[in-house]
Design an enzyme around this catalytic site. Structure first.
Site, PDB file in Angstrom:
ATOM      1  N   LYS A 195     -23.620 -50.050   2.823  1.00 22.48           N
ATOM      2  CA  LYS A 195     -22.806 -50.575   3.784  1.00 22.48           C
ATOM      3  C   LYS A 195     -22.274 -49.232   4.540  1.00 22.48           C
ATOM      4  O   LYS A 195     -22.356 -49.184   5.795  1.00 22.48           O
ATOM      5  CB  LYS A 195     -21.716 -51.415   3.772  1.00 22.48           C
ATOM      6  CG  LYS A 195     -21.242 -51.959   4.816  1.00 22.48           C
ATOM      7  CD  LYS A 195     -20.108 -53.101   4.511  1.00 22.48           C
ATOM      8  CE  LYS A 195     -19.603 -54.064   5.541  1.00 22.48           C
ATOM      9  NZ  LYS A 195     -18.530 -55.067   5.064  1.00 22.48           N
ATOM     10  N   SER A 224     -15.873 -47.167  -6.593  1.00 21.83           N
ATOM     11  CA  SER A 224     -16.059 -46.455  -7.852  1.00 21.83           C
ATOM     12  C   SER A 224     -15.677 -44.942  -7.931  1.00 21.83           C
ATOM     13  O   SER A 224     -15.373 -44.355  -8.954  1.00 21.83           O
ATOM     14  CB  SER A 224     -17.364 -46.734  -8.313  1.00 21.83           C
ATOM     15  OG  SER A 224     -17.885 -47.933  -8.432  1.00 21.83           O
ATOM     16  N   LEU A 284     -13.352 -43.682  -6.229  1.00 15.64           N
ATOM     17  CA  LEU A 284     -12.011 -43.237  -6.110  1.00 15.64           C
ATOM     18  C   LEU A 284     -11.233 -43.782  -7.604  1.00 15.64           C
ATOM     19  O   LEU A 284     -10.093 -43.206  -7.499  1.00 15.64           O
ATOM     20  CB  LEU A 284     -11.237 -44.526  -5.228  1.00 15.64           C
ATOM     21  CG  LEU A 284     -11.945 -44.292  -3.694  1.00 15.64           C
ATOM     22  CD1 LEU A 284     -11.075 -45.286  -2.808  1.00 15.64           C
ATOM     23  CD2 LEU A 284     -11.466 -43.173  -3.104  1.00 15.64           C
ATOM     24  N   ALA A 285     -11.736 -44.318  -8.505  1.00 16.97           N
ATOM     25  CA  ALA A 285     -11.186 -44.630  -9.801  1.00 16.97           C
ATOM     26  C   ALA A 285     -10.558 -43.404 -10.426  1.00 16.97           C
ATOM     27  O   ALA A 285     -11.132 -42.444 -10.330  1.00 16.97           O
ATOM     28  CB  ALA A 285     -12.134 -45.306 -10.736  1.00 16.97           C
ATOM     29  N   GLY A 331      -7.963 -43.295 -13.262  1.00 17.77           N
ATOM     30  CA  GLY A 331      -7.559 -43.660 -14.444  1.00 17.77           C
ATOM     31  C   GLY A 331      -8.433 -43.140 -15.551  1.00 17.77           C
ATOM     32  O   GLY A 331      -8.303 -42.151 -16.510  1.00 17.77           O
ATOM     33  N   GLU A 389      -2.786 -46.667 -20.792  1.00 19.92           N
ATOM     34  CA  GLU A 389      -2.250 -47.206 -19.355  1.00 19.92           C
ATOM     35  C   GLU A 389      -1.603 -48.533 -19.556  1.00 19.92           C
ATOM     36  O   GLU A 389      -1.485 -48.807 -21.015  1.00 19.92           O
ATOM     37  CB  GLU A 389      -3.306 -47.388 -18.589  1.00 19.92           C
ATOM     38  CG  GLU A 389      -3.987 -46.180 -17.895  1.00 19.92           C
ATOM     39  CD  GLU A 389      -5.216 -46.499 -17.071  1.00 19.92           C
ATOM     40  OE1 GLU A 389      -4.827 -47.014 -15.880  1.00 19.92           O
ATOM     41  OE2 GLU A 389      -6.212 -45.966 -17.184  1.00 19.92           O
ATOM     42  N   ASP A 439     -18.420 -59.405   1.639  1.00 24.43           N
ATOM     43  CA  ASP A 439     -19.483 -60.064   2.317  1.00 24.43           C
ATOM     44  C   ASP A 439     -20.414 -60.888   1.749  1.00 24.43           C
ATOM     45  O   ASP A 439     -20.641 -61.667   1.833  1.00 24.43           O
ATOM     46  CB  ASP A 439     -20.354 -58.784   2.924  1.00 24.43           C
ATOM     47  CG  ASP A 439     -19.590 -57.815   3.977  1.00 24.43           C
ATOM     48  OD1 ASP A 439     -18.471 -57.998   4.097  1.00 24.43           O
ATOM     49  OD2 ASP A 439     -20.179 -56.884   4.083  1.00 24.43           O
ATOM     50  N   HIS A 497      -1.964 -53.616  -7.672  1.00 24.64           N
ATOM     51  CA  HIS A 497      -1.796 -52.380  -8.542  1.00 24.64           C
ATOM     52  C   HIS A 497      -0.117 -52.044  -8.310  1.00 24.64           C
ATOM     53  O   HIS A 497       0.173 -51.957  -7.160  1.00 24.64           O
ATOM     54  CB  HIS A 497      -2.729 -51.164  -8.213  1.00 24.64           C
ATOM     55  CG  HIS A 497      -2.551 -50.041  -9.193  1.00 24.64           C
ATOM     56  ND1 HIS A 497      -1.514 -49.425  -9.473  1.00 24.64           N
ATOM     57  CD2 HIS A 497      -3.404 -49.787  -9.914  1.00 24.64           C
ATOM     58  CE1 HIS A 497      -1.571 -48.539 -10.363  1.00 24.64           C
ATOM     59  NE2 HIS A 497      -3.240 -48.610 -10.689  1.00 24.64           N
ATOM     60  N   ARG A 544      -0.418 -55.004 -15.641  1.00 25.58           N
ATOM     61  CA  ARG A 544       0.063 -54.625 -14.196  1.00 25.58           C
ATOM     62  C   ARG A 544       0.748 -55.500 -13.332  1.00 25.58           C
ATOM     63  O   ARG A 544       1.658 -55.388 -12.618  1.00 25.58           O
ATOM     64  CB  ARG A 544      -1.669 -54.439 -13.447  1.00 25.58           C
ATOM     65  CG  ARG A 544      -2.164 -53.087 -13.592  1.00 25.58           C
ATOM     66  CD  ARG A 544      -3.303 -52.707 -12.652  1.00 25.58           C
ATOM     67  NE  ARG A 544      -3.756 -51.464 -13.245  1.00 25.58           N
ATOM     68  CZ  ARG A 544      -5.001 -51.228 -13.343  1.00 25.58           C
ATOM     69  NH1 ARG A 544      -5.776 -51.847 -12.525  1.00 25.58           N
ATOM     70  NH2 ARG A 544      -5.044 -49.833 -13.707  1.00 25.58           N
ATOM     71  N   HIS A 563      -5.664 -54.002  -5.178  1.00 21.16           N
ATOM     72  CA  HIS A 563      -6.256 -53.214  -5.969  1.00 21.16           C
ATOM     73  C   HIS A 563      -7.775 -53.591  -6.341  1.00 21.16           C
ATOM     74  O   HIS A 563      -8.743 -52.894  -6.344  1.00 21.16           O
ATOM     75  CB  HIS A 563      -5.548 -52.430  -7.058  1.00 21.16           C
ATOM     76  CG  HIS A 563      -6.323 -51.283  -7.800  1.00 21.16           C
ATOM     77  ND1 HIS A 563      -6.496 -50.198  -7.231  1.00 21.16           N
ATOM     78  CD2 HIS A 563      -6.918 -51.349  -9.235  1.00 21.16           C
ATOM     79  CE1 HIS A 563      -7.264 -49.415  -8.397  1.00 21.16           C
ATOM     80  NE2 HIS A 563      -6.997 -50.138  -9.443  1.00 21.16           N
ATOM     81  N   GLU A 617     -17.614 -55.531  -9.229  1.00 23.16           N
ATOM     82  CA  GLU A 617     -16.396 -56.240  -8.498  1.00 23.16           C
ATOM     83  C   GLU A 617     -16.720 -57.473  -7.894  1.00 23.16           C
ATOM     84  O   GLU A 617     -15.830 -58.505  -7.866  1.00 23.16           O
ATOM     85  CB  GLU A 617     -15.605 -55.515  -7.918  1.00 23.16           C
ATOM     86  CG  GLU A 617     -14.022 -55.916  -7.710  1.00 23.16           C
ATOM     87  CD  GLU A 617     -13.179 -54.901  -6.912  1.00 23.16           C
ATOM     88  OE1 GLU A 617     -13.548 -53.753  -7.033  1.00 23.16           O
ATOM     89  OE2 GLU A 617     -12.213 -55.132  -6.465  1.00 23.16           O
ATOM     90  N   ARG A 641      -6.748 -58.014 -14.770  1.00 27.05           N
ATOM     91  CA  ARG A 641      -7.584 -57.037 -15.557  1.00 27.05           C
ATOM     92  C   ARG A 641      -6.791 -56.142 -16.308  1.00 27.05           C
ATOM     93  O   ARG A 641      -5.821 -55.478 -16.004  1.00 27.05           O
ATOM     94  CB  ARG A 641      -8.472 -56.428 -14.502  1.00 27.05           C
ATOM     95  CG  ARG A 641      -9.489 -55.144 -15.182  1.00 27.05           C
ATOM     96  CD  ARG A 641     -10.300 -54.832 -14.304  1.00 27.05           C
ATOM     97  NE  ARG A 641      -9.861 -54.305 -13.003  1.00 27.05           N
ATOM     98  CZ  ARG A 641      -9.477 -52.923 -13.107  1.00 27.05           C
ATOM     99  NH1 ARG A 641      -9.449 -52.302 -14.082  1.00 27.05           N
ATOM    100  NH2 ARG A 641      -8.862 -52.369 -11.830  1.00 27.05           N
ATOM    101  N   LEU A 669     -14.607 -49.979 -14.647  1.00 28.04           N
ATOM    102  CA  LEU A 669     -15.731 -49.200 -14.745  1.00 28.04           C
ATOM    103  C   LEU A 669     -16.798 -49.615 -16.163  1.00 28.04           C
ATOM    104  O   LEU A 669     -17.879 -49.674 -16.021  1.00 28.04           O
ATOM    105  CB  LEU A 669     -15.190 -47.572 -14.776  1.00 28.04           C
ATOM    106  CG  LEU A 669     -14.666 -46.966 -13.571  1.00 28.04           C
ATOM    107  CD1 LEU A 669     -14.445 -45.483 -14.139  1.00 28.04           C
ATOM    108  CD2 LEU A 669     -15.442 -47.042 -12.572  1.00 28.04           C
TER     109      LEU A 669
HETATM  110  C1  SIN Z   1      -5.402 -46.390 -12.413  1.00 24.53           C
HETATM  111  O1  SIN Z   1      -5.973 -45.408 -12.597  1.00 24.53           O
HETATM  112  O2  SIN Z   1      -4.263 -46.843 -12.303  1.00 24.53           O
HETATM  113  C2  SIN Z   1      -6.631 -47.516 -11.778  1.00 24.53           C
HETATM  114  C3  SIN Z   1      -7.700 -47.756 -12.826  1.00 24.53           C
HETATM  115  C4  SIN Z   1      -7.853 -49.142 -12.839  1.00 24.53           C
HETATM  116  O3  SIN Z   1      -8.214 -49.725 -11.976  1.00 24.53           O
HETATM  117  O4  SIN Z   1      -8.129 -49.693 -14.110  1.00 24.53           O
END
Ligand code: SIN
Length: 420
Positions: free
Chosen positions: A33, A41, A43-44, A46, A110, A204, A225, A266, A327, A351, A362, A368
Site C-alpha cells: 500500500k 515489521s 518498527l518492531a 524488542g 520482556e 483493509d 502496549h 501487557r 499496538h 497480523e 499476545r 515476528l
Molecule cells: C516491544 O518491543 O515492546 C514490542 C515488541 C512486541 O510487540 O512484541
C-alpha cells in the site's frame, strides 16, 4: 501481464518470508500500500522469541498461554514453538544479525516471560530482519513488486479466490489474477488515534473478508502496549520497547513511587498504568532507566535514545513520560494451521490473520516469530497444492462503485472491533 501464480498483498516480514519460500519457478506479484519499507515489521523493537532448548518448551508454552488468558489454540502454539529454532536458522542463513555476548547470543526478557529467550539486534530487531528480507526479495527475478498500490477487493466466485482488485499509484483500478493469493496486510493501528502502527494500516483485508463472508475471529482482541512516549503532538506513537523494562526499567507515579510489577503480561501493565494516570490525574506515568538498567543504555537502546533526545529527554539521565497506545491485533481473518482462510486458494498470514496462537493477549516478541513460522507454512502449502486452473473473467472494476461499497464494510470492521 496480469496473471501470476501467486499474489502476495503486503511487505511486512510475513509477506516477504512467504515470497522467499515459494519456488523460484513461481511467477509472483507483490503489492504494497505504501513503499516497501514502511511496514510495522520494520518498527518492531524488542526482538523475536526462540525456544532456547528442549527444556524450554514447557515454560515457553506456559508463558504464551498465561499471557493469552489460556484462550490460545494449543496446536498453533505448539507449532510456533517447535518451529522457532528452524526459522531463526533461516534468518541467520539470510545473514540477519542478532546481538551476541561472551557466551553466544544475548537474550533479553520482556513482560510475562519466565526467562530471557528473546533474540534482538539492539532495539531495532524488526528493522534488521525486515530490511534484510526485503533486500533478498528485491533480488528475486521471479517477483514483481508494485508499491503504492492498494488492495481494493478480491476476485472470487463460488468461494474460490482468483486474484485481487488493486488501485495503482496512478489511481487506476486493475484486476490481477492468480492461482493462490496471500493476504499479509498487517494490523489495524490506522483506525486508532494513538497507535504505534503506521497510519496506512487500516485493516483493509478484514473489510474484504466481511464482504465475501470469509470467516473472521476474535475481532475485539486488540492489544494496547503499556509504553509509548507521551507527547501532545499528533502522529504515530513512538514505542518504548518492553525490553526496556525487561532490562530493569521501572514505572513510577507522579511522586516517584513504583506502582506495579512492570513485567506482568501487557494487558495487566496497561491497566495498572491507566489506573495510576487516573489516580494521579496525569496524562502519563514515568519510566526510569537511569540507575535501574545495568548496561550502557544509549548503546543497548540507540533508537530509543536518539528519538527521546530529539524530543528533549536524555534517557541516560532522566525519566520519560509514557502512556499506553494501540499496538497489535490478536484477532483477524480466521486461518487453519496451514494459514488457509475459509475461502479456497486464499491464505492469510501475519497480523491480519488469526490462527489463535496469541489467545486474548499476545506474549511479547511472539509476533515476528508467528509471522515467520506461519508464512513459511503457507508458502510450502502453496508449493504442494496449487495448480493451474481456468479463471472466470471479471469485469473491469469501477472505482466509485467500489469506494461506496467498501465504506460499508470498513465501518463494519470498526463496529466489530469496538463491540464484540
Ligand atoms: C516491544 O518491543 O515492546 C514490542 C515488541 C512486541 O510487540 O512484541
Amino acid at each position: 501481464m496480469n496473471k501470476y501464480d501467486v499474489i502476495i498483498v503486503g511487505t511486512g516480514i510475513s509477506g516477504l518470508f512467504a515470497a522467499l519460500h515459494l519456488g523460484k519457478e513461481k511467477n509472483i506479484l507483490i503489492i504494497t500500500k505504501s513503499s516497501m519499507d514502511l511496514g510495522d515489521s520494520f518498527l518492531a523493537q524488542g526482538g523475536i522469541c526462540v525456544q532456547l532448548d528442549d527444556n524450554d518448551y514447557d515454560s515457553f508454552m506456559e508463558d504464551t498461554l498465561r499471557s493469552g488468558h489460556y484462550e490460545n489454540k494449543i496446536d498453533a502454539v505448539d507449532l510456533m514453538i517447535r518451529s522457532s529454532r528452524e526459522v531463526i536458522g533461516d534468518l541467520i542463513n539470510f545473514k540477519v544479525e542478532f546481538d551476541q555476548n561472551d557466551s553466544g547470543f544475548s537474550y533479553t526478557k520482556e513482560g510475562a516471560h519466565s526467562k530471557a529467550r528473546i533474540l534482538h539486534f539492539k532495539d531495532s530487531t524488526g528493522y534488521e530482519i525486515s530490511s534484510n528480507l526485503s533486500n533478498k526479495v528485491k533480488e528475486l527475478k521471479n517477483v514483481t513488486i508494485l508499491e503504492k498500490s492498494t488492495l481494493i477487493d478480491i476476485l472470487s466466485k463460488d468461494n474460490r479466490c482468483y486474484g485481487v482488485v488493486v488501485k495503482k499509484e496512478n489511481n487506476e483500478l486493475e484486476n490481477f489474477y492468480s492461482q493462490s493469493t496471500i493476504l499479509a496486510t498487517g494490523g489495524i493501528g490506522g483506525l486508532y488515534q494513538r497507535s504505534t502502527n503506521y497510519p496506512h494500516l487500516t485493516g483493509d483485508a478484514l473489510a474484504i473478508a466481511l464482504k465475501h463472508n470469509i470467516k473472521v475471529k476474535d475481532m475485539d482482541y486488540v492489544q494496547i502496549h503499556p509504553t509509548s512516549l507521551y507527547t501532545d503532538k499528533a502522529g504515530r506513537a513512538f514505542l518504548i520497547s518492553e525490553s526496556v523494562r525487561g532490562e530493569g526499567g521501572v514505572l513510577i507515579d507522579k511522586n516517584g513511587n513504583r506502582f506495579t510489577d512492570e513485567l506482568q503480561p501487557r494487558d495487566v501493565v496497561t491497566k495498572a498504568i491507566y489506573e495510576q494516570m487516573q489516580k494521579d490525574q496525569m496524562p502519563y506515568v514515568k519510566l526510569c532507566m537511569a540507575g535501574y538498567i545495568d548496561m550502557d543504555i544509549a548503546k543497548r537502546f540507540p533508537g530509543i535514545y536518539d528519538h527521546c533526545l530529539e524530543q528533549g529527554y536524555d534517557i541516560t539521565k532522566e525519566s520519560i513520560p509514557v502512556v499506553p497506545a494501540q499496538h497489535y491485533f490478536m484477532g483477524g481473518i480466521e486461518v487453519d494451521l496451514k494459514s488457509k482462510t475459509s475461502m479456497d486458494n486464499l491464505y492469510a498470514v501475519g497480523e491480519t490473520s488469526c490462527n489463535g496462537v496469541h489467545g486474548r493477549n499476545r506474549l511479547a516478541s511472539n509476533s515476528l516469530l508467528e509471522s515467520l513460522v506461519f508464512s513459511k507454512i503457507a508458502a510450502h502449502d502453496i508449493m504442494k497444492n496449487s495448480h493451474e486452473v481456468d479463471h472466470p473473467i471479471f469485469p473491469q472494476p469501477d472505482y466509485l462503485k467500489y469506494e461506496l461499497m467498501m465504506e460499508k464494510y470498513r465501518q463494519m470492521v470498526v463496529d466489530k472491533i469496538r463491540k464484540e
